[in-house]
Design an enzyme around this catalytic site. Structure first.
Site, PDB file in Angstrom:
ATOM      1  N   SER A 132       0.840  -1.196   0.000  1.00  0.00           N
ATOM      2  CA  SER A 132       0.000   0.000   0.000  1.00  0.00           C
ATOM      3  C   SER A 132       0.874   1.245   0.000  1.00  0.00           C
ATOM      4  CB  SER A 132      -0.897   0.006   1.241  1.00  0.00           C
ATOM      5  OG  SER A 132      -1.542   1.247   1.408  1.00  0.00           O
ATOM      6  N   TYR A 145      -2.247   0.162  11.163  1.00  0.00           N
ATOM      7  CA  TYR A 145      -2.302  -0.274   9.762  1.00  0.00           C
ATOM      8  C   TYR A 145      -1.017   0.092   9.026  1.00  0.00           C
ATOM      9  CZ  TYR A 145      -3.494  -0.294   4.809  1.00  0.00           C
ATOM     10  OH  TYR A 145      -3.471  -0.496   3.458  1.00  0.00           O
TER      11      TYR A 145
END
Length: 278
Positions: A132, A145
């Site tokens: 990501s 995260y």
């Protein structure tokens, strides 16, 4: 002879679309997720479904026992499963933090370890880790995260180096924001406030920011479609000399440039300004 690909987190979003696209191209497709056996759509396409909770070692090993009885050789692994645990660090329990890493990091590692013996023996294979843009920076309210995605960056680099001698490619896919259930679900994975709710203002501003960036009509950057991400995955698979990283979308490329040009404090101030927390 058709190649065999296994895709984790294949019940929805990028994983599901990837499974369908690879099946269209003639691959033997193995789709895994916690309750994927209920997916009539994937089953109707001739995709093999195996229930697997990647945060549970026993579940992973049992699923692979069944998989290897039919497919002794896995040619491609796509580590797609993951989720976003939002919340300010003080608000998160150790169990919540641990589960974030169990799914996004340790589960990914365990699945990878399961396919490596056959890939090493064949001296070929491709491992695609879906990372990501969140592996390049950290925003307040989502540290758990982002930390898990930073870990995947390092793990992917180490694995790539370790497996080069065996002819196995390890590739990191780094999309910006993608319009899938993943981004919508990140809004719901939020802890209860702690005593006194000292982060009340921060929580409100963070959730306002999420609502804005997840709405294509309001977002300051264009959300990627799952189709765009899948097209890059296919590109990486078909490339005889794949890149180590594929950054997808303008945001993924812009953040990297900004991190290189700005000091840590300047970058912090930019994020806090964006969240109206400065």
């Amino acid at each position: 002879m058709s190649k065999t690909v296994i895709i984790t987190g294949a019940s929805q979003g990028i994983g599901k679309l990837t499974a369908l696209k690879f099946k269209e191209q003639g691959y033997n497709v193995i789709a895994v997720s916690r309750s994927i056996s209920k997916s009539q759509e994937l089953k109707s396409k001739g995709i093999d479904l195996y229930d697997m909770d990647i945060s549970d070692t026993n579940s992973v090993e049992l699923a692979f026992y069944k998989i290897f009885s039919k497919y002794p050789q896995i040619d491609i692994l796509i580590n797609n499963a993951g989720f976003s645990q939002n919340g300010f660090i003080e608000e998160l329990s150790i169990d919540q933090l641990r589960y974030q890493f169990e799914v996004n990091v340790f589960g990914l590692i365990k699945v990878t370890q399961m396919v490596l013996p056959s890939m090493r023996k064949a001296r070929k294979g491709k491992i695609i880790n879906i990372g990501s843009i969140g592996g390049d920076f950290t925003s307040p309210g989502a540290s758990a995260y982002h930390a898990s995605k930073y870990a995947i960056e390092s793990f992917t680099d180490g694995l790539r180096q370790e497996l080069k001698a065996f002819g196995i490619d390890v590739i990191l896919i780094k999309p910006g924001g993608v319009a899938t259930d993943f981004t919508a679900n990140s809004r719901s994975n939020y802890p209860n406030p702690i005593k006194g709710n000292p982060y009340e203002i921060q929580r409100k501003k963070y959730n306002e920011m999420l609502d804005k960036i997840l709405d294509p009509s309001k977002s300051s950057f264009a959300l990627l479609t799952p189709y765009k991400v899948v097209s890059v995955i296919i590109e990486a698979i078909n490339d005889s000399k794949p890149k180590t990283r594929y950054r997808i979308g303008s945001a993924a490329k812009m953040i990297l440039l900004m991190k290189r040009l700005m000091s840590d404090r300047s970058f912090d101030n930019m994020l806090l300004k964006q969240l109206k927390l400065n």
